[in-house]
Design a protein around this motif. Structure first.
Motif, PDB file in Angstrom:
ATOM      1  N   SER A   6      -6.558 -24.637  37.062  1.00  0.00           N
ATOM      2  CA  SER A   6      -8.026 -24.348  38.810  1.00  0.00           C
ATOM      3  C   SER A   6      -6.778 -22.575  38.725  1.00  0.00           C
ATOM      4  CB  SER A   6      -6.891 -25.085  40.129  1.00  0.00           C
ATOM      5  OG  SER A   6      -4.721 -25.034  39.351  1.00  0.00           O
ATOM      6  N   SER A   7      -6.009 -22.227  37.946  1.00  0.00           N
ATOM      7  CA  SER A   7      -6.225 -20.565  38.014  1.00  0.00           C
ATOM      8  C   SER A   7      -7.262 -19.899  37.117  1.00  0.00           C
ATOM      9  CB  SER A   7      -4.413 -20.507  37.322  1.00  0.00           C
ATOM     10  OG  SER A   7      -4.694 -20.696  36.186  1.00  0.00           O
ATOM     11  N   PRO A  71       5.145 -10.462  34.268  1.00  0.00           N
ATOM     12  CA  PRO A  71       6.083 -11.133  33.311  1.00  0.00           C
ATOM     13  C   PRO A  71       6.340 -12.338  33.888  1.00  0.00           C
ATOM     14  CG  PRO A  71       6.115  -9.060  33.592  1.00  0.00           C
ATOM     15  CD  PRO A  71       4.929  -9.605  34.455  1.00  0.00           C
ATOM     16  N   GLU A  72       6.531 -12.486  35.263  1.00  0.00           N
ATOM     17  CA  GLU A  72       6.176 -13.940  35.751  1.00  0.00           C
ATOM     18  C   GLU A  72       5.576 -15.368  35.393  1.00  0.00           C
ATOM     19  OE1 GLU A  72       4.494 -11.614  38.809  1.00  0.00           O
ATOM     20  OE2 GLU A  72       5.800 -11.410  37.613  1.00  0.00           O
ATOM     21  N   GLN A  73       4.827 -14.893  35.062  1.00  0.00           N
ATOM     22  CA  GLN A  73       3.727 -15.982  33.817  1.00  0.00           C
ATOM     23  C   GLN A  73       4.932 -16.002  33.274  1.00  0.00           C
ATOM     24  OE1 GLN A  73      -0.453 -13.742  33.918  1.00  0.00           O
ATOM     25  NE2 GLN A  73      -0.786 -16.108  34.801  1.00  0.00           N
ATOM     26  N   LEU A  74       4.860 -15.719  32.097  1.00  0.00           N
ATOM     27  CA  LEU A  74       5.747 -15.953  30.475  1.00  0.00           C
ATOM     28  C   LEU A  74       7.771 -16.424  31.047  1.00  0.00           C
ATOM     29  CD1 LEU A  74       4.535 -13.315  28.470  1.00  0.00           C
ATOM     30  CD2 LEU A  74       3.632 -15.686  28.710  1.00  0.00           C
ATOM     31  N   GLU A  75       7.486 -16.716  32.325  1.00  0.00           N
ATOM     32  CA  GLU A  75       9.226 -17.051  32.418  1.00  0.00           C
ATOM     33  C   GLU A  75       9.725 -18.351  31.294  1.00  0.00           C
ATOM     34  OE1 GLU A  75       9.757 -16.432  36.233  1.00  0.00           O
ATOM     35  OE2 GLU A  75      10.300 -14.702  36.620  1.00  0.00           O
ATOM     36  N   GLY A  82      -5.541 -22.936  29.138  1.00  0.00           N
ATOM     37  CA  GLY A  82      -6.102 -22.035  30.044  1.00  0.00           C
ATOM     38  C   GLY A  82      -6.205 -21.051  31.359  1.00  0.00           C
ATOM     39  N   GLU A  83      -5.423 -20.955  31.080  1.00  0.00           N
ATOM     40  CA  GLU A  83      -4.658 -20.408  32.317  1.00  0.00           C
ATOM     41  C   GLU A  83      -4.166 -19.035  31.657  1.00  0.00           C
ATOM     42  OE1 GLU A  83       0.172 -19.079  34.172  1.00  0.00           O
ATOM     43  OE2 GLU A  83      -0.382 -20.236  32.215  1.00  0.00           O
ATOM     44  N   ALA A  84      -5.293 -18.509  33.285  1.00  0.00           N
ATOM     45  CA  ALA A  84      -5.782 -16.942  32.991  1.00  0.00           C
ATOM     46  C   ALA A  84      -4.429 -15.771  32.823  1.00  0.00           C
ATOM     47  CB  ALA A  84      -6.433 -16.424  34.308  1.00  0.00           C
ATOM     48  N   ALA A  85      -4.263 -14.668  32.068  1.00  0.00           N
ATOM     49  CA  ALA A  85      -2.704 -13.907  32.433  1.00  0.00           C
ATOM     50  C   ALA A  85      -4.366 -12.824  32.867  1.00  0.00           C
ATOM     51  CB  ALA A  85      -3.182 -13.258  30.600  1.00  0.00           C
ATOM     52  N   LEU A  86      -2.863 -12.396  33.561  1.00  0.00           N
ATOM     53  CA  LEU A  86      -2.989 -11.518  35.372  1.00  0.00           C
ATOM     54  C   LEU A  86      -2.777 -10.575  35.344  1.00  0.00           C
ATOM     55  CD1 LEU A  86      -2.632 -14.752  38.027  1.00  0.00           C
ATOM     56  CD2 LEU A  86      -4.485 -14.190  36.515  1.00  0.00           C
ATOM     57  N   GLY A  87      -2.144  -9.903  34.179  1.00  0.00           N
ATOM     58  CA  GLY A  87      -1.678  -8.839  34.108  1.00  0.00           C
ATOM     59  C   GLY A  87      -2.564  -7.624  34.058  1.00  0.00           C
ATOM     60  N   GLN A 136       2.529 -12.571  23.989  1.00  0.00           N
ATOM     61  CA  GLN A 136       3.878 -12.938  24.096  1.00  0.00           C
ATOM     62  C   GLN A 136       5.247 -12.183  24.857  1.00  0.00           C
ATOM     63  OE1 GLN A 136       4.414 -15.698  22.121  1.00  0.00           O
ATOM     64  NE2 GLN A 136       2.401 -15.170  21.186  1.00  0.00           N
ATOM     65  N   PRO A 137       5.886 -12.559  25.235  1.00  0.00           N
ATOM     66  CA  PRO A 137       7.308 -11.513  26.038  1.00  0.00           C
ATOM     67  C   PRO A 137       7.485 -10.451  25.141  1.00  0.00           C
ATOM     68  CG  PRO A 137       6.723 -13.728  26.211  1.00  0.00           C
ATOM     69  CD  PRO A 137       6.840 -13.236  24.889  1.00  0.00           C
ATOM     70  N   GLU A 138       7.592  -9.719  25.815  1.00  0.00           N
ATOM     71  CA  GLU A 138       8.172  -7.756  25.754  1.00  0.00           C
ATOM     72  C   GLU A 138       8.633  -8.265  24.292  1.00  0.00           C
ATOM     73  OE1 GLU A 138       6.308  -5.511  25.591  1.00  0.00           O
ATOM     74  OE2 GLU A 138       4.832  -5.620  27.252  1.00  0.00           O
ATOM     75  N   ASP A 139      10.085  -9.262  24.476  1.00  0.00           N
ATOM     76  CA  ASP A 139      10.850  -8.783  23.981  1.00  0.00           C
ATOM     77  C   ASP A 139      10.782  -9.696  22.432  1.00  0.00           C
ATOM     78  OD1 ASP A 139      11.798 -11.091  25.108  1.00  0.00           O
ATOM     79  OD2 ASP A 139      13.751 -10.858  25.624  1.00  0.00           O
ATOM     80  N   ASP A 140       9.634 -10.413  22.113  1.00  0.00           N
ATOM     81  CA  ASP A 140       9.542 -11.347  21.387  1.00  0.00           C
ATOM     82  C   ASP A 140       9.369 -10.821  20.051  1.00  0.00           C
ATOM     83  OD1 ASP A 140       9.617 -13.554  22.404  1.00  0.00           O
ATOM     84  OD2 ASP A 140       8.309 -14.732  22.666  1.00  0.00           O
TER      85      ASP A 140
END
Length: 359
Positions: A6-7, A71-75, A82-87, A136-140
């Protein structure tokens, strides 16, 4: 419907993202704006869709624009299927210097096509690596070169096995009933095309790849908008077709048809001989197919060219989807990053030596 689906589906889309007719579309043609005629001019730009982004190539530079997740999408881990990146949009620009410029023999017709493909694969894999890392998360830790090498070799092995060797093997099972080399290779072409179309149909149903196909459409629309000489805005780009004559999807179909004409004079051989011939002949077939797609891109208004390219254009309906404005913004960011550093249309003949791009 899950949350990830849906996103993606609820994001805004233009009411008529293909206000211009799809190139070579069947049925009565609608009246086209003047921009459609201007879009027929070929330009030395190309690109590729990547994960949540687009790579664009010019004459001396290539750029990757990727929309990063919030960031909250990667928590809870990576984005769902299929989820869209929103940043924000992240852009990286790299210089480009074709090996074709340094060796005259590599610029010979047919030879240049295979060399250009190798160069495009190198840039394409690098662009995919940049895009995957951006999700990927920044610290990965950074994805290792070894992991990418395994993925690349595995993908190439799958492609050769599925689209090159498997059709020959299956057709060999009925070679006694075919009677001639021409009949054999025609049947083999039908088998390989069926496998290819079936494969595209299956993967197009995957949520992640559907988004990649939307970015593929955004890439084509942005290139067409640039070729038409219009300002690069999502509104302008969305008026154009998501199909393009220089697309790699059309190229793959031409490869399969070309193989019939190249291999049929060999007649019917033992199955292992035909497989060896297939592997050895890959550079030749790619080179011939490249010349065909290059000619089609620069003569897209020719009626005969349009008729020949029509099946490949329709095949792009499987590998592209209508993008939303956010995806067009990403494609435009990649194109603009290249244009900020060069003007492809103003390139001299010397600068254009060795520049062979697909859309």
């Amino acid at each position: 419907m899950d949350a990830s689906a849906s996103s993606s589906s609820t994001r805004s889309r233009p009411a008529d993202p293909t206000g211009l007719d799809d190139p070579f579309a069947a049925g009565p043609a609608r009246r086209r704006p003047q921009a459609a005629h201007e879009a027929g001019r070929d330009a030395p730009v190309g690109g590729q869709a990547v994960v949540e982004g687009v790579m664009m190539r010019g004459v001396r530079h290539w750029a990757v624009a990727v929309r990063k997740p919030l960031p909250e999408q990667l928590e809870d881990g990576p984005l769902a299927d299929g989820e869209a990146a929103l940043g924000e949009i992240e852009v990286q620009v790299m210089p480009f210097d074709s090996v074709l410029k340094r060796h005259r023999w590599m610029r010979l017709p047919i030879v240049r096509g295979f060399i250009a493909l190798l160069g495009s694969l190198k840039i394409g894999f690098k662009a995919l690596q940049i895009a995957a890392q951006a999700q990927q998360p920044e610290d990965d830790p950074e994805i290792s070169k070894g992991s990418w090498a395994v993925a690349i070799l595995g993908g190439l092995a799958l492609a050769i096995g599925l689209f090159v060797l498997t059709p020959v093997g299956l057709t060999s099972l009925i070679k006694e009933q075919l009677g001639s080399g021409v009949a054999f290779w025609m049947v083999e072409a039908v088998v390989s095309t069926t496998i290819f179309v079936g494969y595209l149909s299956l993967i197009s149903r995957l949520p992640d790849l559907r988004r990649v196909f939307e970015y593929h459409g955004a890439e084509h629309q942005t290139i067409s908008c640039y070729e038409a000489g219009l300002p690069l805005t999502p509104e302008n780009a969305s008026r154009f077709s998501r199909l393009h004559p220089r697309c790699g999807t059309s190229f793959m179909l031409i490869v399969m048809v070309t193989a019939v004409f190249v291999y049929s004079p060999l007649g019917i051989l033992e199955w292992w001989q035909m497989m060896c011939a297939r592997l050895v002949g890959i550079p030749l077939i790619i080179g011939i197919s490249f010349e065909a797609i290059k000619y089609a891109g620069s003569h897209r208004g020719n009626r005969l060219v349009r008729a020949i390219m029509w099946p490949g254009m329709q095949l792009q309906l499987l590998t592209t989807r209508d993008p939303d404005h956010e995806q067009l913004e990403v494609a435009i960011a990649a194109m603009q990053a290249v244009l900020d550093r060069e003007d492809p249309r103003a390139a001299t003949q010397r600068e254009l030596v060795g520049i062979e791009v697909a859309a």
